[in-house]
Scaffold this active site. Structure first.
Site, short mmCIF file in Angstrom:
data_model
loop_
_atom_site.label_atom_id
_atom_site.label_comp_id
_atom_site.label_asym_id
_atom_site.label_seq_id
_atom_site.Cartn_x
_atom_site.Cartn_y
_atom_site.Cartn_z
N ALA A 44 0.77 -1.22 0.12
CA ALA A 44 0.13 0.09 0.24
C ALA A 44 0.86 1.26 -0.03
CB ALA A 44 -0.90 0.15 1.30
N CYS A 45 0.28 2.52 -0.39
CA CYS A 45 0.95 3.57 -0.37
C CYS A 45 1.62 3.76 1.07
CB CYS A 45 -0.09 4.80 -0.76
SG CYS A 45 0.69 6.34 -0.61
N PRO A 46 2.79 4.32 1.04
CA PRO A 46 3.59 5.00 -0.06
C PRO A 46 4.80 3.74 -0.65
CG PRO A 46 4.68 5.37 2.03
CD PRO A 46 3.50 4.49 2.27
N ASP A 98 -2.10 -1.89 -5.77
CA ASP A 98 -2.36 -0.64 -4.89
C ASP A 98 -3.01 0.10 -6.14
OD1 ASP A 98 -3.28 1.51 -3.67
OD2 ASP A 98 -1.35 1.99 -3.22
N ARG A 141 -2.93 9.25 3.02
CA ARG A 141 -2.59 8.28 4.26
C ARG A 141 -0.99 8.57 4.74
NH1 ARG A 141 0.20 3.60 4.19
NH2 ARG A 141 -0.34 2.24 5.82
#
Length: 189
Positions: free
Chosen positions: A15-17, A42, A152
């Site tokens: 997931a980000c980042p 993602d 996020r």
């Protein structure tokens, strides 16, 4: 469509980042002009990689979808094309943001996460415009407003803050580290 890549990076399940963090690191191993394929799951990675490439001078070639996997293609910039990676100068902490909200300051919170992330929990009153849609939706935001941009982790919001500033927005602050550490009130939609 067959694209020949000099290097393949597996960022599936991250997931980000993390897809962009791994991409930055791996890009340093390529020679100028070489192409890297980044495999990710993602959905937000497309906007992240595209915006990062634009901000560094690397060339975003496109994305191919195969099942649940997104295959992003980047061409490493030559020395003439390369730009030093920038960070947005105006930054506020989560505590500063919470104090502004609690003090009823007139601010606009722009959440640049994907709609699903936003739906599972966002700051009440935050406007959701995903990073990948921002370029086509600038007119929805008042340039005179005091904008606090959040995502996020602070990575997508940094890129969004840079885009907004480039479009003439004057009062833009990037909120770091982002929603993953937010302790204030949350609304689900």
């Amino acid at each position: 469509m067959a694209v020949t890549a000099n290097r393949v990076l597996d960022a599936k399940g991250l997931a980000c980042p993390m897809p962009i963090v791994k991409t930055k690191k791996e890009m340093t191993t390529l020679e100028p002009g070489q192409v890297m394929e980044i495999q990710a799951t993602d959905k937000g990675s497309t906007a992240d990689i595209k915006a990062w490439a634009e901000s560094t001078g690397n060339q975003y070639l496109g994305t191919v979808t195969e099942g649940d996997t997104l295959k992003h293609y980047l061409r490493k910039a030559t020395l003439e094309e390369e730009k030093p990676e920038k960070k947005h100068d105006a930054v506020v902490t989560l505590e500063d943001l919470k104090n502004s909200i609690d003090g009823n300051e007139k601010i606009t919170i722009l959440d640049v996460r994907e709609p699903a992330e936003y739906a599972f929990g966002h700051i009440p009153g935050a406007i959701n415009i995903p990073l990948g849609e921002l370029e086509n939706r600038f007119e929805e935001i008042d340039k005179s407003e005091n904008l606090h941009v959040i995502c996020r982790t602070g990575s997508r919001s940094d890129l969004a803050a840079q885009q907004l500033t480039a479009k003439g927005f004057q009062h833009v602050k990037n909120v770091v580290p982002g929603m993953k550490d937010w302790k204030g009130q949350i609304e689900s939609k």
